[in-house]
Design a protein around this motif. Structure first.
Motif, mmCIF file in Angstrom:
data_model
loop_
_atom_site.group_PDB
_atom_site.id
_atom_site.type_symbol
_atom_site.label_atom_id
_atom_site.label_comp_id
_atom_site.label_asym_id
_atom_site.label_seq_id
_atom_site.Cartn_x
_atom_site.Cartn_y
_atom_site.Cartn_z
ATOM 1 N N ARG A 67 0.825 -1.211 0.000
ATOM 2 C CA ARG A 67 0.000 0.000 0.000
ATOM 3 C C ARG A 67 0.857 1.257 0.000
ATOM 4 O O ARG A 67 0.396 2.329 -0.382
ATOM 5 C CB ARG A 67 -0.937 -0.021 1.201
ATOM 6 N N ALA A 68 2.080 1.141 0.464
ATOM 7 C CA ALA A 68 3.001 2.287 0.462
ATOM 8 C C ALA A 68 4.364 1.721 0.093
ATOM 9 O O ALA A 68 5.064 1.160 0.928
ATOM 10 C CB ALA A 68 3.032 2.954 1.826
ATOM 11 N N LEU A 82 7.667 5.860 -6.249
ATOM 12 C CA LEU A 82 6.803 5.727 -5.071
ATOM 13 C C LEU A 82 5.371 5.405 -5.470
ATOM 14 O O LEU A 82 4.788 6.094 -6.316
ATOM 15 C CB LEU A 82 6.776 7.046 -4.293
ATOM 16 N N LEU A 84 1.926 5.465 -3.503
ATOM 17 C CA LEU A 84 1.329 5.862 -2.228
ATOM 18 C C LEU A 84 -0.180 5.950 -2.387
ATOM 19 O O LEU A 84 -0.669 6.462 -3.404
ATOM 20 C CB LEU A 84 1.868 7.234 -1.784
ATOM 21 N N ALA A 85 -0.887 5.465 -1.391
ATOM 22 C CA ALA A 85 -2.340 5.583 -1.399
ATOM 23 C C ALA A 85 -2.933 5.085 -2.714
ATOM 24 O O ALA A 85 -3.833 5.693 -3.276
ATOM 25 C CB ALA A 85 -2.756 7.038 -1.131
ATOM 26 N N TYR A 89 2.976 8.068 -7.202
ATOM 27 C CA TYR A 89 3.096 9.419 -6.673
ATOM 28 C C TYR A 89 4.202 10.169 -7.417
ATOM 29 O O TYR A 89 5.372 9.797 -7.328
ATOM 30 C CB TYR A 89 3.398 9.405 -5.170
ATOM 31 N N GLY A 91 4.309 13.890 -7.569
ATOM 32 C CA GLY A 91 4.570 15.236 -7.044
ATOM 33 C C GLY A 91 4.236 16.318 -8.057
ATOM 34 O O GLY A 91 4.038 16.023 -9.243
ATOM 35 N N LEU A 178 8.474 8.112 8.242
ATOM 36 C CA LEU A 178 7.790 9.259 7.630
ATOM 37 C C LEU A 178 6.568 8.856 6.812
ATOM 38 O O LEU A 178 5.535 9.509 6.870
ATOM 39 C CB LEU A 178 8.741 10.036 6.713
ATOM 40 N N LEU A 179 6.708 7.800 6.015
ATOM 41 C CA LEU A 179 5.651 7.463 5.047
ATOM 42 C C LEU A 179 4.884 6.207 5.423
ATOM 43 O O LEU A 179 3.979 5.810 4.704
ATOM 44 C CB LEU A 179 6.263 7.287 3.650
ATOM 45 N N ASN A 180 5.267 5.573 6.525
ATOM 46 C CA ASN A 180 4.631 4.311 6.898
ATOM 47 C C ASN A 180 4.737 3.328 5.724
ATOM 48 O O ASN A 180 3.814 2.590 5.417
ATOM 49 C CB ASN A 180 3.164 4.589 7.271
ATOM 50 N N ALA A 243 -0.509 10.637 -9.581
ATOM 51 C CA ALA A 243 -0.949 11.861 -8.910
ATOM 52 C C ALA A 243 0.278 12.731 -8.656
ATOM 53 O O ALA A 243 1.380 12.252 -8.636
ATOM 54 C CB ALA A 243 -1.627 11.531 -7.601
#
Lengths: 243, 243
Positions: A67-68, A82, A84-85, A89, A91, A178-180, A243
């Motif tokens: 998931r991360a 990355l 994420l969610a 990701y 940026g 930081l990001l789990n 995203a």
């Protein structure tokens, strides 16, 4: 059917444009997606190469179910992508993922990026080969040769991988906190030597990461190897991710 | 109308449950949302306090307009909350945002978390007061008193803020590179002394961050101060945010 393509550089996937590709300057500011699309008669999706690798490993490789996820490529340099969610990701400028240039020791050796002590100066294949050479380990054949020496028991070669693994562990600890992060996939030229690095990475991680996210976290060497980027680019061509 | 509440601990906002609140152990494993909801006769949304602060600053404070935001609280400890891709980023266990425990110098001083060289040992109000005391600066009145001394020109006090600022700058550089952060909001007890820290943070950032994301990045002290958490909790009570 569309076509996906991974480019080692900064791209704008929505426009199919390559902003800058340091090692392929002919692509700089090229509308690669639209241009190729006209030639091929198909829609073309352009993505950063390590982002494509990350999507490939996430959907079909060692990152499945994460998931991360950080996919890190330990090669000539150190790159990253990355998830994420539930999505890639990128940026605001599309530059996210540059884990190779997180400062690990602020006063450390100079990195080719101009800064000091980046992860890349400790954990790239280039760094492993340089450290092995400095220690007197034969390096013809690159990092793979150093791994052979380490597996044969050469303590100098083992130490080189220990240092690289510890650096990955320190970086991973910061990102677990930081990001789990729940998964880190190791790709690039050093992926095949991950077993030599992992115990040292694990020790640093265990010292530094919080217990709750650490419980869920695991890392794994790349499953798809050199195919990860191709698989990821194809997935990106089919879906509109990010995203 | 609902009620929002920020808790200094690990929470599950979907269930309204506090998993663990180290400084408020009476809340450990309490179904705080449902319990309070019954008493108040209204729906109650429970969120981690720094996540609530981050949402507050993002929507109504110094983080407005940011697309990749870290809100960092420099207080007794160093906390953080992340807004990524248009939503609060919690991570799979809800533990994301712990920027205070990213390793900054792997062999640095011991942190209260058990690790060494975390950002928190350089840039918390606690660290500033301890370093000031060690340097002979009067610290009655806490970090604010150290800031008064620094503004009056005391070179020892100025040095303390320089070191803390540089630590924030090194951490920020790593996160600008990795996450393409475009904003960092400084909250907590040291926010009022950010002007003393900022030049040092900026120097480290300039040395280490990539130029493209750096161009977009900026930081700012908290606009909402102690109200940020209340504002954010209210927003969270109205909306169902977070990933």
């Amino acid at each position: 059917m569309g076509v996906g393509i991974g480019v080692p550089g900064l791209v704008d996937p929505d426009r199919g444009r390559v902003a800058v590709a340091p090692n392929l300057p002919a692509l700089n500011e090229r509308e690669l997606g639209p241009d190729l699309g006209r030639v091929l008669g198909r829609p073309v999706r352009v993505e950063n190469d390590v982002n494509a690798i990350a999507v490939g490993e996430w959907r079909k490789g060692a990152g499945r179910g994460a998931r991360a996820l950080l996919v890190v490529t330990l090669g000539t340099g150190v790159g990253g992508g990355l998830i994420l969610a539930g999505t890639l990701y990128r940026g605001p400028d599309g530059t996210a993922g540059e884990v190779g240039h997180m400062p690990l020791r602020p006063g450390g050796p100079r990195c080719r990026c101009g800064a000091r002590g980046c992860l890349e100066v400790y954990a790239s294949a280039t760094a492993v080969v340089a450290a092995a050479r400095a220690a007197g380990v034969p390096t013809e054949g690159g990092a793979a040769a150093v791994a052979v020496a380490a597996r044969a028991g050469d303590p100098r070669a083992r130490k080189v991988f220990a240092r690289a693994g510890a650096a990955v562990g320190v970086a991973a600890a910061g990102l677990v906190n930081l990001l789990n992060l729940d998964r880190m996939v190791i790709g690039g030229g050093l992926a095949g030597a991950w077993d030599l690095m992992e115990p040292h990475a694990r020790r640093e991680l265990g010292r530094r990461a919080f217990s709750r996210p650490l419980e869920r976290f695991r890392w794994a060497p790349s499953l798809l190897g050199d195919d990860a980027g191709v698989v990821g680019a194809a997935i990106l061509a089919k879906e509109n991710m990010g995203a």
